[in-house]
Design an enzyme around this catalytic site. Structure first.
Site, PDB file in Angstrom:
ATOM      1  N   ARG A 127       0.838  -1.215   0.000  1.00 37.72           N
ATOM      2  CA  ARG A 127       0.000   0.000   0.000  1.00 37.72           C
ATOM      3  C   ARG A 127       0.870   1.262   0.000  1.00 37.72           C
ATOM      4  O   ARG A 127       0.538   2.263  -0.614  1.00 37.72           O
ATOM      5  CB  ARG A 127      -0.924   0.018   1.223  1.00 37.72           C
ATOM      6  CG  ARG A 127      -2.012  -1.026   1.139  1.00 37.72           C
ATOM      7  CD  ARG A 127      -3.090  -0.809   2.165  1.00 37.72           C
ATOM      8  NE  ARG A 127      -3.921   0.357   1.860  1.00 37.72           N
ATOM      9  CZ  ARG A 127      -4.812   0.876   2.690  1.00 37.72           C
ATOM     10  NH1 ARG A 127      -4.983   0.355   3.881  1.00 37.72           N
ATOM     11  NH2 ARG A 127      -5.531   1.920   2.345  1.00 37.72           N
ATOM     12  N   ASP A 143      -3.437   7.577   3.269  1.00 36.01           N
ATOM     13  CA  ASP A 143      -2.479   8.139   2.300  1.00 36.01           C
ATOM     14  C   ASP A 143      -2.169   9.591   2.662  1.00 36.01           C
ATOM     15  O   ASP A 143      -2.779  10.157   3.582  1.00 36.01           O
ATOM     16  CB  ASP A 143      -3.030   8.025   0.862  1.00 36.01           C
ATOM     17  CG  ASP A 143      -4.292   8.864   0.651  1.00 36.01           C
ATOM     18  OD1 ASP A 143      -4.244  10.092   0.860  1.00 36.01           O
ATOM     19  OD2 ASP A 143      -5.338   8.297   0.260  1.00 36.01           O
ATOM     20  N   HIS A 149      -7.648   7.673  11.110  1.00 36.19           N
ATOM     21  CA  HIS A 149      -7.285   6.256  11.014  1.00 36.19           C
ATOM     22  C   HIS A 149      -5.771   6.062  10.847  1.00 36.19           C
ATOM     23  O   HIS A 149      -5.337   5.007  10.404  1.00 36.19           O
ATOM     24  CB  HIS A 149      -8.045   5.583   9.868  1.00 36.19           C
ATOM     25  CG  HIS A 149      -9.511   5.416  10.147  1.00 36.19           C
ATOM     26  ND1 HIS A 149     -10.437   5.082   9.195  1.00 36.19           N
ATOM     27  CD2 HIS A 149     -10.213   5.531  11.314  1.00 36.19           C
ATOM     28  CE1 HIS A 149     -11.649   5.009   9.752  1.00 36.19           C
ATOM     29  NE2 HIS A 149     -11.529   5.284  11.025  1.00 36.19           N
TER      30      HIS A 149
HETATM   31  P1  NAD Z   1     -15.307   2.745   1.199  1.00 32.77           P
HETATM   32  O1  NAD Z   1     -14.571   1.993   0.137  1.00 32.77           O
HETATM   33  O2  NAD Z   1     -16.147   1.980   2.157  1.00 32.77           O
HETATM   34  O3  NAD Z   1     -16.261   3.804   0.469  1.00 32.77           O
HETATM   35  C1  NAD Z   1     -15.809   4.621  -0.579  1.00 32.77           C
HETATM   36  C2  NAD Z   1     -16.956   5.495  -1.046  1.00 32.77           C
HETATM   37  O4  NAD Z   1     -16.440   6.350  -2.058  1.00 32.77           O
HETATM   38  C3  NAD Z   1     -18.141   4.740  -1.640  1.00 32.77           C
HETATM   39  O5  NAD Z   1     -19.346   5.233  -1.093  1.00 32.77           O
HETATM   40  C4  NAD Z   1     -18.064   5.053  -3.144  1.00 32.77           C
HETATM   41  O6  NAD Z   1     -19.342   5.191  -3.732  1.00 32.77           O
HETATM   42  C5  NAD Z   1     -17.341   6.385  -3.136  1.00 32.77           C
HETATM   43  N1  NAD Z   1     -16.553   6.630  -4.339  1.00 32.77           N
HETATM   44  C6  NAD Z   1     -15.861   5.761  -5.106  1.00 32.77           C
HETATM   45  N2  NAD Z   1     -15.241   6.380  -6.112  1.00 32.77           N
HETATM   46  C7  NAD Z   1     -15.535   7.699  -5.986  1.00 32.77           C
HETATM   47  C8  NAD Z   1     -15.195   8.855  -6.723  1.00 32.77           C
HETATM   48  N3  NAD Z   1     -14.406   8.802  -7.803  1.00 32.77           N
HETATM   49  N4  NAD Z   1     -15.681  10.051  -6.311  1.00 32.77           N
HETATM   50  C9  NAD Z   1     -16.485  10.129  -5.222  1.00 32.77           C
HETATM   51  N5  NAD Z   1     -16.842   9.068  -4.472  1.00 32.77           N
HETATM   52  C10 NAD Z   1     -16.369   7.861  -4.854  1.00 32.77           C
HETATM   53  O7  NAD Z   1     -14.244   3.620   1.963  1.00 32.77           O
HETATM   54  P2  NAD Z   1     -14.377   4.488   3.271  1.00 32.77           P
HETATM   55  O8  NAD Z   1     -15.766   4.995   3.434  1.00 32.77           O
HETATM   56  O9  NAD Z   1     -13.240   5.436   3.275  1.00 32.77           O
HETATM   57  O10 NAD Z   1     -14.124   3.454   4.424  1.00 32.77           O
HETATM   58  C11 NAD Z   1     -14.071   3.979   5.708  1.00 32.77           C
HETATM   59  C12 NAD Z   1     -13.060   3.287   6.538  1.00 32.77           C
HETATM   60  O11 NAD Z   1     -13.501   1.953   6.702  1.00 32.77           O
HETATM   61  C13 NAD Z   1     -11.693   3.208   5.947  1.00 32.77           C
HETATM   62  O12 NAD Z   1     -10.864   4.211   6.391  1.00 32.77           O
HETATM   63  C14 NAD Z   1     -11.213   1.860   6.440  1.00 32.77           C
HETATM   64  O13 NAD Z   1     -10.492   2.050   7.623  1.00 32.77           O
HETATM   65  C15 NAD Z   1     -12.447   1.118   6.730  1.00 32.77           C
HETATM   66  N6  NAD Z   1     -12.811   0.029   5.817  1.00 32.77           N
HETATM   67  C16 NAD Z   1     -11.995  -1.003   5.685  1.00 32.77           C
HETATM   68  C17 NAD Z   1     -12.379  -2.040   4.883  1.00 32.77           C
HETATM   69  C18 NAD Z   1     -11.442  -3.164   4.757  1.00 32.77           C
HETATM   70  O14 NAD Z   1     -10.503  -3.197   5.528  1.00 32.77           O
HETATM   71  N7  NAD Z   1     -11.656  -4.088   3.815  1.00 32.77           N
HETATM   72  C19 NAD Z   1     -13.574  -2.061   4.211  1.00 32.77           C
HETATM   73  C20 NAD Z   1     -14.391  -0.976   4.346  1.00 32.77           C
HETATM   74  C21 NAD Z   1     -14.011   0.070   5.166  1.00 32.77           C
END
Ligand code: NAD
Length: 229
Positions: free
Chosen positions: A55, A90, A105
């Site tokens: 990452r 990031d 975070h």
């Molecule tokens: P997320 O991936 O859950 O959501 C991203 C959001 O951004 C979505 O609603 C999507 O529709 C939107 N999106 C995508 N591309 C876009 C663009 N070009 N312009 C505008 N919006 C766009 O990420 P999050 O909400 O940052 O997650 C929150 C926290 O949850 C993270 O910091 C992480 O710590 C944690 N998380 C971790 C995991 C994992 O570890 N697998 C999964 C989900 C959340």
């Protein structure tokens, strides 16, 4: 005007850093419980370090996009206060020029000593040597894992209480406590706005919303706020 902005993975998506929900993104190849919990690190530290080293390499190759730059411009030009609270690990907000920024975070580009909690800047791979300060360790990424408390929460809740406007950008709204910020700010009297690709899980908590790519809708919104102020 006093604006608090929460950002999530969606603001960095167009910089090439995949969101957690991207169909072929990094997160679909790893399970949360294998790489993003204290238990995973205790069980298989090398696997977890490899994931964060990857990452960190991806982050080094990415550059801030128009949404990051627009938010930095808002902070520089608004007559008032702008605070960005980011869930992203990031450093794209900093590289775009944002100054008032809370990484709730944590940060990919820092190491954290698991023994003495010393934090150090980190550019490349995580060193395998002991902590320079206490001689113990192990060193781990300074990121908040599931089951750990996000950073600087008192400061964030205070800022939400003082906000005239709360804006959530590029976050799915399903990880707490950040998912409750719109309700927290709204209860304290702030206007609330969601800027996202699509309605998030918490969309009904916002008074107003605009949907589209962050690089399209964030610069337009910033221009409107600055012209009106
Ligand atoms: P997320 O991936 O859950 O959501 C991203 C959001 O951004 C979505 O609603 C999507 O529709 C939107 N999106 C995508 N591309 C876009 C663009 N070009 N312009 C505008 N919006 C766009 O990420 P999050 O909400 O940052 O997650 C929150 C926290 O949850 C993270 O910091 C992480 O710590 C944690 N998380 C971790 C995991 C994992 O570890 N697998 C999964 C989900 C959340």
């Amino acid at each position: 005007m006093n604006i608090v902005i929460l950002t999530g993975a969606g603001v960095s998506a167009e910089s090439g850093l995949g969101t957690f929900r991207d169909v072929d993104g990094l997160w679909t190849k790893y399970r949360i419980e294998d790489v993003a919990t204290p238990e995973a690190f205790a069980r298989d530290p090398d696997f977890v370090q490899d994931f964060y080293n990857l990452r960190r390499r991806n982050c080094a190759e990415a550059t801030p996009n128009a949404a990051h730059f627009a938010l930095a411009r808002l902070e520089a030009e608004l007559e008032g206060e702008v605070l960005i609270v980011t869930q992203n690990v990031d450093d794209l907000h900093e590289r775009a020029g944002s100054k008032r920024l809370i990484h709730m975070h944590g940060e990919l580009l820092k190491s954290l000593c698991a023994s003495c909690e010393d934090r150090l800047p980190l550019k490349g791979e995580m060193p395998t040597s002991p902590c320079q300060k206490c001689g113990g360790g192990p060193l781990r990424p300074d990121v908040v894992w599931f089951g750990e408390m996000p950073y600087r929460m008192e400061e964030i809740w205070n800022a939400l209480r003082m906000a005239d406007l709360f804006v959530s950008i590029g976050t799915s709204g399903n990880v707490y406590p950040a998912a409750a910020f719109a309700q927290d700010a709204g209860r304290a009297g702030a206007d609330t706005l969601e800027l996202n690709l699509e309605p998030s899980d918490g969309a009904s908590d916002f008074a107003d919303a605009r949907y589209g790519k962050a690089t399209d809708i964030v610069p337009v919104w910033v221009e409107e706020v600055l012209s009106a102020s």
